[in-house]
Design a protein around this motif. Structure first.
Motif, PDB file in Angstrom:
ATOM      1  N   ILE A   2       0.845  -1.206   0.000  1.00 39.82           N
ATOM      2  CA  ILE A   2       0.000   0.000   0.000  1.00 39.82           C
ATOM      3  C   ILE A   2       0.874   1.248   0.000  1.00 39.82           C
ATOM      4  O   ILE A   2       0.645   2.205  -0.750  1.00 39.82           O
ATOM      5  CB  ILE A   2      -0.946  -0.013   1.215  1.00 39.82           C
ATOM      6  N   ASP A   3       1.906   1.247   0.834  1.00 42.71           N
ATOM      7  CA  ASP A   3       2.795   2.407   0.925  1.00 42.71           C
ATOM      8  C   ASP A   3       3.574   2.615  -0.378  1.00 42.71           C
ATOM      9  O   ASP A   3       3.729   3.750  -0.862  1.00 42.71           O
ATOM     10  CB  ASP A   3       3.758   2.226   2.098  1.00 42.71           C
ATOM     11  N   ARG A   4       4.056   1.518  -0.966  1.00 46.01           N
ATOM     12  CA  ARG A   4       4.814   1.624  -2.209  1.00 46.01           C
ATOM     13  C   ARG A   4       3.952   2.226  -3.317  1.00 46.01           C
ATOM     14  O   ARG A   4       4.383   3.109  -4.079  1.00 46.01           O
ATOM     15  CB  ARG A   4       5.313   0.252  -2.644  1.00 46.01           C
ATOM     16  N   ILE A   5       2.721   1.724  -3.459  1.00 46.57           N
ATOM     17  CA  ILE A   5       1.844   2.194  -4.537  1.00 46.57           C
ATOM     18  C   ILE A   5       1.427   3.640  -4.303  1.00 46.57           C
ATOM     19  O   ILE A   5       1.375   4.458  -5.248  1.00 46.57           O
ATOM     20  CB  ILE A   5       0.624   1.268  -4.668  1.00 46.57           C
ATOM     21  N   ALA A   6       1.150   3.989  -3.036  1.00 44.00           N
ATOM     22  CA  ALA A   6       0.792   5.383  -2.732  1.00 44.00           C
ATOM     23  C   ALA A   6       1.948   6.317  -3.066  1.00 44.00           C
ATOM     24  O   ALA A   6       1.749   7.420  -3.618  1.00 44.00           O
ATOM     25  CB  ALA A   6       0.421   5.503  -1.258  1.00 44.00           C
ATOM     26  N   THR A   7       3.156   5.895  -2.747  1.00 43.39           N
ATOM     27  CA  THR A   7       4.339   6.709  -3.063  1.00 43.39           C
ATOM     28  C   THR A   7       4.507   6.859  -4.567  1.00 43.39           C
ATOM     29  O   THR A   7       4.824   7.951  -5.086  1.00 43.39           O
ATOM     30  CB  THR A   7       5.593   6.073  -2.453  1.00 43.39           C
ATOM     31  N   ASP A   8       4.265   5.792  -5.291  1.00 44.77           N
ATOM     32  CA  ASP A   8       4.394   5.818  -6.749  1.00 44.77           C
ATOM     33  C   ASP A   8       3.360   6.772  -7.373  1.00 44.77           C
ATOM     34  O   ASP A   8       3.681   7.569  -8.260  1.00 44.77           O
ATOM     35  CB  ASP A   8       4.238   4.410  -7.299  1.00 44.77           C
ATOM     36  N   ILE A   9       2.115   6.685  -6.898  1.00 45.33           N
ATOM     37  CA  ILE A   9       1.061   7.560  -7.433  1.00 45.33           C
ATOM     38  C   ILE A   9       1.377   9.020  -7.115  1.00 45.33           C
ATOM     39  O   ILE A   9       1.244   9.911  -7.968  1.00 45.33           O
ATOM     40  CB  ILE A   9      -0.308   7.156  -6.857  1.00 45.33           C
ATOM     41  N   ALA A  10       1.819   9.267  -5.877  1.00 43.12           N
ATOM     42  CA  ALA A  10       2.113  10.645  -5.471  1.00 43.12           C
ATOM     43  C   ALA A  10       3.237  11.244  -6.305  1.00 43.12           C
ATOM     44  O   ALA A  10       3.235  12.444  -6.627  1.00 43.12           O
ATOM     45  CB  ALA A  10       2.485  10.676  -3.995  1.00 43.12           C
ATOM     46  N   SER A  11       4.202  10.400  -6.680  1.00 41.67           N
ATOM     47  CA  SER A  11       5.332  10.914  -7.464  1.00 41.67           C
ATOM     48  C   SER A  11       4.953  11.163  -8.919  1.00 41.67           C
ATOM     49  O   SER A  11       5.517  12.039  -9.580  1.00 41.67           O
ATOM     50  CB  SER A  11       6.502   9.933  -7.392  1.00 41.67           C
ATOM     51  N   ARG A  12       4.004  10.400  -9.420  1.00 48.22           N
ATOM     52  CA  ARG A  12       3.617  10.532 -10.827  1.00 48.22           C
ATOM     53  C   ARG A  12       2.418  11.457 -11.041  1.00 48.22           C
ATOM     54  O   ARG A  12       2.233  12.004 -12.131  1.00 48.22           O
ATOM     55  CB  ARG A  12       3.329   9.150 -11.414  1.00 48.22           C
ATOM     56  N   LEU A  13       1.575  11.568 -10.010  1.00 47.71           N
ATOM     57  CA  LEU A  13       0.393  12.439 -10.100  1.00 47.71           C
ATOM     58  C   LEU A  13       0.375  13.388  -8.911  1.00 47.71           C
ATOM     59  O   LEU A  13      -0.451  13.269  -8.000  1.00 47.71           O
ATOM     60  CB  LEU A  13      -0.887  11.600 -10.135  1.00 47.71           C
ATOM     61  N   PRO A  14       1.307  14.299  -8.866  1.00 44.30           N
ATOM     62  CA  PRO A  14       1.341  15.216  -7.719  1.00 44.30           C
ATOM     63  C   PRO A  14       0.053  16.036  -7.619  1.00 44.30           C
ATOM     64  O   PRO A  14      -0.560  16.393  -8.619  1.00 44.30           O
ATOM     65  CB  PRO A  14       2.548  16.114  -8.021  1.00 44.30           C
ATOM     66  N   GLY A  15      -0.340  16.260  -6.369  1.00 41.35           N
ATOM     67  CA  GLY A  15      -1.528  17.058  -6.122  1.00 41.35           C
ATOM     68  C   GLY A  15      -2.822  16.290  -6.140  1.00 41.35           C
ATOM     69  O   GLY A  15      -3.894  16.869  -5.971  1.00 41.35           O
ATOM     70  N   THR A  16      -2.786  14.964  -6.340  1.00 43.57           N
ATOM     71  CA  THR A  16      -4.024  14.175  -6.400  1.00 43.57           C
ATOM     72  C   THR A  16      -4.419  13.602  -5.041  1.00 43.57           C
ATOM     73  O   THR A  16      -5.409  12.881  -4.943  1.00 43.57           O
ATOM     74  CB  THR A  16      -3.867  13.018  -7.400  1.00 43.57           C
ATOM     75  N   GLY A  17      -3.629  13.893  -4.009  1.00 46.51           N
ATOM     76  CA  GLY A  17      -3.976  13.407  -2.668  1.00 46.51           C
ATOM     77  C   GLY A  17      -3.902  11.904  -2.544  1.00 46.51           C
ATOM     78  O   GLY A  17      -4.831  11.273  -2.020  1.00 46.51           O
ATOM     79  N   ALA A  18      -2.807  11.333  -3.031  1.00 48.36           N
ATOM     80  CA  ALA A  18      -2.693   9.871  -3.072  1.00 48.36           C
ATOM     81  C   ALA A  18      -2.684   9.231  -1.690  1.00 48.36           C
ATOM     82  O   ALA A  18      -2.865   8.020  -1.574  1.00 48.36           O
ATOM     83  CB  ALA A  18      -1.422   9.467  -3.831  1.00 48.36           C
ATOM     84  N   ARG A  19      -2.477  10.060  -0.669  1.00 47.82           N
ATOM     85  CA  ARG A  19      -2.475   9.505   0.692  1.00 47.82           C
ATOM     86  C   ARG A  19      -3.675   9.959   1.522  1.00 47.82           C
ATOM     87  O   ARG A  19      -3.756   9.641   2.719  1.00 47.82           O
ATOM     88  CB  ARG A  19      -1.172   9.878   1.410  1.00 47.82           C
ATOM     89  N   LEU A  20      -4.599  10.693   0.904  1.00 45.53           N
ATOM     90  CA  LEU A  20      -5.805  11.084   1.616  1.00 45.53           C
ATOM     91  C   LEU A  20      -6.746   9.888   1.725  1.00 45.53           C
ATOM     92  O   LEU A  20      -6.888   9.111   0.777  1.00 45.53           O
ATOM     93  CB  LEU A  20      -6.506  12.234   0.887  1.00 45.53           C
ATOM     94  N   ARG A  21      -7.396   9.769   2.845  1.00 48.34           N
ATOM     95  CA  ARG A  21      -8.167   8.570   3.143  1.00 48.34           C
ATOM     96  C   ARG A  21      -9.226   8.262   2.104  1.00 48.34           C
ATOM     97  O   ARG A  21      -9.419   7.109   1.722  1.00 48.34           O
ATOM     98  CB  ARG A  21      -8.798   8.715   4.534  1.00 48.34           C
ATOM     99  N   ARG A  22      -9.968   9.324   1.650  1.00 49.67           N
ATOM    100  CA  ARG A  22     -11.096   9.084   0.746  1.00 49.67           C
ATOM    101  C   ARG A  22     -10.809   9.527  -0.694  1.00 49.67           C
ATOM    102  O   ARG A  22     -11.721   9.580  -1.518  1.00 49.67           O
ATOM    103  CB  ARG A  22     -12.345   9.786   1.270  1.00 49.67           C
ATOM    104  N   ALA A  23      -9.561   9.811  -1.008  1.00 49.73           N
ATOM    105  CA  ALA A  23      -9.227  10.201  -2.376  1.00 49.73           C
ATOM    106  C   ALA A  23      -9.355   8.998  -3.307  1.00 49.73           C
ATOM    107  O   ALA A  23      -9.072   7.860  -2.921  1.00 49.73           O
ATOM    108  CB  ALA A  23      -7.803  10.755  -2.423  1.00 49.73           C
ATOM    109  N   MET A  24      -9.785   9.251  -4.545  1.00 48.81           N
ATOM    110  CA  MET A  24      -9.958   8.171  -5.506  1.00 48.81           C
ATOM    111  C   MET A  24      -8.643   7.442  -5.760  1.00 48.81           C
ATOM    112  O   MET A  24      -8.604   6.211  -5.897  1.00 48.81           O
ATOM    113  CB  MET A  24     -10.507   8.728  -6.828  1.00 48.81           C
ATOM    114  N   THR A  25      -7.541   8.198  -5.824  1.00 41.80           N
ATOM    115  CA  THR A  25      -6.240   7.568  -6.057  1.00 41.80           C
ATOM    116  C   THR A  25      -5.862   6.635  -4.903  1.00 41.80           C
ATOM    117  O   THR A  25      -5.236   5.591  -5.112  1.00 41.80           O
ATOM    118  CB  THR A  25      -5.158   8.638  -6.241  1.00 41.80           C
TER     119      THR A  25
END
Length: 351
Positions: free
Chosen positions: A12-35
């Motif tokens: 979960i942490d690896r994928i969240a980090t990957d999304i955050a690095s590729r889609l900055p500003g999408t809230g990849a670590r916010l609890r209810r964010a789609m990402t």
């Protein structure tokens, strides 16, 4: 370098980090964010794939595979699982002179275990001996002498009750334990047949249902002879095998041995080891613990014609739960058995 399967939290942490690095500003670590939701779903799927790969890796190896896959490995190496064996033996039936107990007649024991007669038995002198076989295979069908049996359906001129004869009903065996089967397969792989070496005879003896341990003694009875002894630890009658089981092992080995070998299969002779122990503290719980440890020691180290070391006996007593001190007066030296004799736990006297 070994591979460590990542945990679900790590994925979960690896994928969240990957999304955050590729889609900055999408809230990849916010609890209810789609990402975040999509990332967790992907992590769960990947974690399941890792689990399946781990399972597949275990199935490749004989020492870690599941039961159904072990059957396939065993089939390749021709090491089938030992099937359960139905107990059989003689019973005594009373009745009128000349009357017959037909083959296939059913009798039951007090606990519901059922037996059927193997052949017709005719009353002569008021009694007949009939051989019976348990209808369900397994050690539960074994019965000691004088055990009462009852006919399921009455037979004219025949007493309603019968008793197990002096020889007893024996030879029953349960289906082979899974880990025992696995161990035999590993032995077959590690020690392939060599045309009649000691390891071959050991494997042949262990291939018979009910046999749990075996020993091979080359040339014990002279040049060209081989003596095989074995025990049946799980049999209700104890580890010393009964006559039907000895016969079964002899017959099987005769069917696979080299034609020039002179093989004798015999049961070990039980040699009860009596002990005298002064125990501290001398309580029921500590006595039971000592007894259990001594039984385990004898099970591990006893063999026909073998030796149980005095130091090992003392060690077994010392490691018993609750024991703080003891004095062992009997035996006073190593227990050395004669040829064919095997140490069993006898009577413990608490001094």
């Amino acid at each position: 370098m070994s591979f460590n399967r990542p945990s679900l939290a790590t994925l979960i942490d690896r994928i969240a980090t990957d999304i955050a690095s590729r889609l900055p500003g999408t809230g990849a670590r916010l609890r209810r964010a789609m990402t975040t939701i999509l990332g967790r779903a992907q992590a769960g799927a990947v974690h399941g794939l890792y689990g399946h790969q781990e399972w597949i890796a275990k199935q490749i190896l004989v020492d870690t595979c599941d039961e159904d896959v072990l059957a396939r490995h065993a089939a390749i190496w021709k090491v089938p699982r030992k099937a359960p064996v139905a107990a059989n033996g003689p019973i005594q039936v009373a009745g009128d002179e000349g009357d017959v107990v037909p083959a296939g007649t059913s009798l039951t024991r007090g606990d519901g275990t059922e037996y059927t007669t193997d052949a017709d038995a005719t009353i002569v002198g008021g009694v007949a001996t009939a051989n019976v076989t348990a209808t369900v295979a397994g050690v539960a069908g074994d019965a000691v002498a004088n055990t009462a049996l009852s006919f399921v359906a009455p037979i004219a001129g025949i007493n309603a009750n019968a008793t197990v004869a002096a020889a007893g009903i024996g030879g029953g065996a349960d289906v082979e334990d899974l880990e025992a089967w696995r161990a035999r397969l590993l032995t077959r792989i590690q020690q392939p047949p060599k045309g009649g070496t000691s390891s071959d005879y050991l494997e042949w003896a262990l291939s018979v249902s009910g046999v749990t341990r075996a020993w091979v003694y080359p040339q014990e009875l002279g040049i060209g002879t081989i003596t095989v002894r074995f025990v049946t630890d799980n049999a209700p009658g104890g580890l010393i095998p009964d006559v039907p089981t000895v016969t079964a092992v002899q017959d099987y080995i005769d069917s696979v041995r080299p034609v020039t070998a002179d093989v004798t299969v015999v049961a070990p002779t039980a040699s009860p080891l009596d002990l005298t122990i002064q125990l501290t503290p001398d309580t029921v719980a500590v006595r039971d613990a000592v007894t259990a440890e001594l039984a385990d020691l004898i099970n591990r180290e006893a063999s026909p014609g073998g030796t149980i070391l005095l130091s090992h006996i003392n060690e077994a007593i010392s490691i018993a739960a609750g024991e703080t001190d003891h004095v062992l007066t009997v035996p006073a030296a190593n227990v050395v058995e004669a040829t064919g004799a095997m140490t069993t736990l006898g009577v413990i006297t608490w001094a």
